[in-house]
Design a protein around this motif. Sequence first.
Motif, PDB file in Angstrom:
ATOM      1  N   TYR A 417       0.847  -1.187   0.000  1.00 44.81           N
ATOM      2  CA  TYR A 417       0.000   0.000   0.000  1.00 44.81           C
ATOM      3  C   TYR A 417       0.885   1.240   0.000  1.00 44.81           C
ATOM      4  O   TYR A 417       1.900   1.295   0.696  1.00 44.81           O
ATOM      5  CB  TYR A 417      -0.907   0.008   1.236  1.00 44.81           C
ATOM      6  N   ARG A 419       0.309   5.680  -0.142  1.00 47.65           N
ATOM      7  CA  ARG A 419      -0.569   6.852  -0.270  1.00 47.65           C
ATOM      8  C   ARG A 419       0.226   8.119   0.024  1.00 47.65           C
ATOM      9  O   ARG A 419       0.911   8.208   1.046  1.00 47.65           O
ATOM     10  CB  ARG A 419      -1.772   6.776   0.674  1.00 47.65           C
ATOM     11  N   GLU A 430      -2.445   7.380  -4.721  1.00 47.33           N
ATOM     12  CA  GLU A 430      -2.768   6.240  -3.862  1.00 47.33           C
ATOM     13  C   GLU A 430      -2.781   4.968  -4.703  1.00 47.33           C
ATOM     14  O   GLU A 430      -3.239   4.971  -5.841  1.00 47.33           O
ATOM     15  CB  GLU A 430      -4.124   6.443  -3.198  1.00 47.33           C
ATOM     16  N   ASP A 432      -3.294   0.613  -3.934  1.00 45.25           N
ATOM     17  CA  ASP A 432      -3.340  -0.586  -3.093  1.00 45.25           C
ATOM     18  C   ASP A 432      -3.073  -1.841  -3.926  1.00 45.25           C
ATOM     19  O   ASP A 432      -3.256  -2.957  -3.458  1.00 45.25           O
ATOM     20  CB  ASP A 432      -4.679  -0.695  -2.361  1.00 45.25           C
TER      21      ASP A 432
END
Length: 441
Positions: A417, A419, A430, A432
């Motif tokens: 992840y 961000r 961002e 994921d």
Amino acid sequence: MTVVSPNMAFDEREYIEVCKRQIEKKFAFGSGNGYTQRDLESLAVYIEENTAVNLSLSTLKRLWKGNFKERPQVETLNALAKVLDYKDWQDFKMRNPLQAQEHPGRFTNRRRAVFIMAALIVLIVTSLITMNMMEIGTNSKNSAMSQSLQVKGPVHFSTQKTVTSGIPNTVIFNYDLSQVDADSFFIQQTWNDFYKAAIDPEGHYYTSIYYESGYHRARLIANDSVIALQPVHILSDGWEPHLYYSYKEEPVDFKDEAFIQDGYLLFTKALLRKRNVDLSRDFFTRISNSRKFNVSSGDFSLVSRMKVDSMTNRLCPWMQVMVVTEKHVFWVNLQNKGCERNASYKMGEIVRSGENNNLSALGVVPYEWQDVDITVESNLAKISLNGEIVFRETFKEDFGEIMGLVYLFEGTGSLDYVRLTDGDGQTAFEDDFSLEDQQLP
């Protein structure tokens, strides 16, 4: 033990050796096992950004190998001293007096007199040379340049990319050296002199191919001096992984490969075999995303979840997150527990290493997921690890906007992840690593 003034007969090399050892300690060269190519490359960038002096990688190599017959230029020595927060080279020598071991009976009175006389001659000659160099520098536009290099007017240096983003990317350099007299001329794509090529001083164009995205600083070089710099921002098409055995070899790229799977960015053994990676050799991987994020390096937050993959059996596996800005980089280097001496971080102009700071909080189990946060508010930086703030620093310099995110792993590593938010808390980027968000081949 007798303390000897720097005005006595010690060879300048001894002071250079002392200076090198102090720099190695400050920047944790070679993780405590001697310097590496990468250490000198990083030092060259640090000197350029923090002292406004451009020292080539070849110059630093000669210094660290002791491969120089004549005293290095005064500006070179001054730059090394300033890296250690001294005013100049003379200040470094005065505040680091060398110590000589007395050996009774080693010198007879006659030999002592000859020794002292020789030392005086050396000092006189050195003084005359120094005065001559200063006089030359006064009459030149750049006192650091040799007599064979003269810059008589403005130097033009510009670039043009042939594609907007992605690699490979051809860059056309336009230059005008009509106001420069020198023995040789070069263009170097970035800090790495592996990508340095000779150019025709009578010409005006040189074309080069960039095989890595990133915010590069191309150099126009005359003899051994950088006479112009030009930013070259090679934008990436999403995440771009490379694998390096060393910076002197072409990296292994993973273009058009599916390196995002099951919600992670990772390198499978099947992928490494497909790219003929030699797992018996030491290597590291670099994962970058280069773009104009429109986020100030003085106010941002970067949240990352990362880990090292157990592909190799190393005693001190490490991983690093880096924020590339217009002027320099921020980084946090995590180390295996027990290897915290090798840990480090850089926030703005502030650099801390585990050699002379307590960075035990950066010791982790690198094969387990680690949540690493870098938050900067009005130049106040906070480093958090797994939800706990472990370090705070206040830096002064303005490093401009963020131009890239880089993750480094010894061996290979994985990302879960990422961000990036701006000073107002708005998400600028961002990921994921969900398959539906990726552009896979």
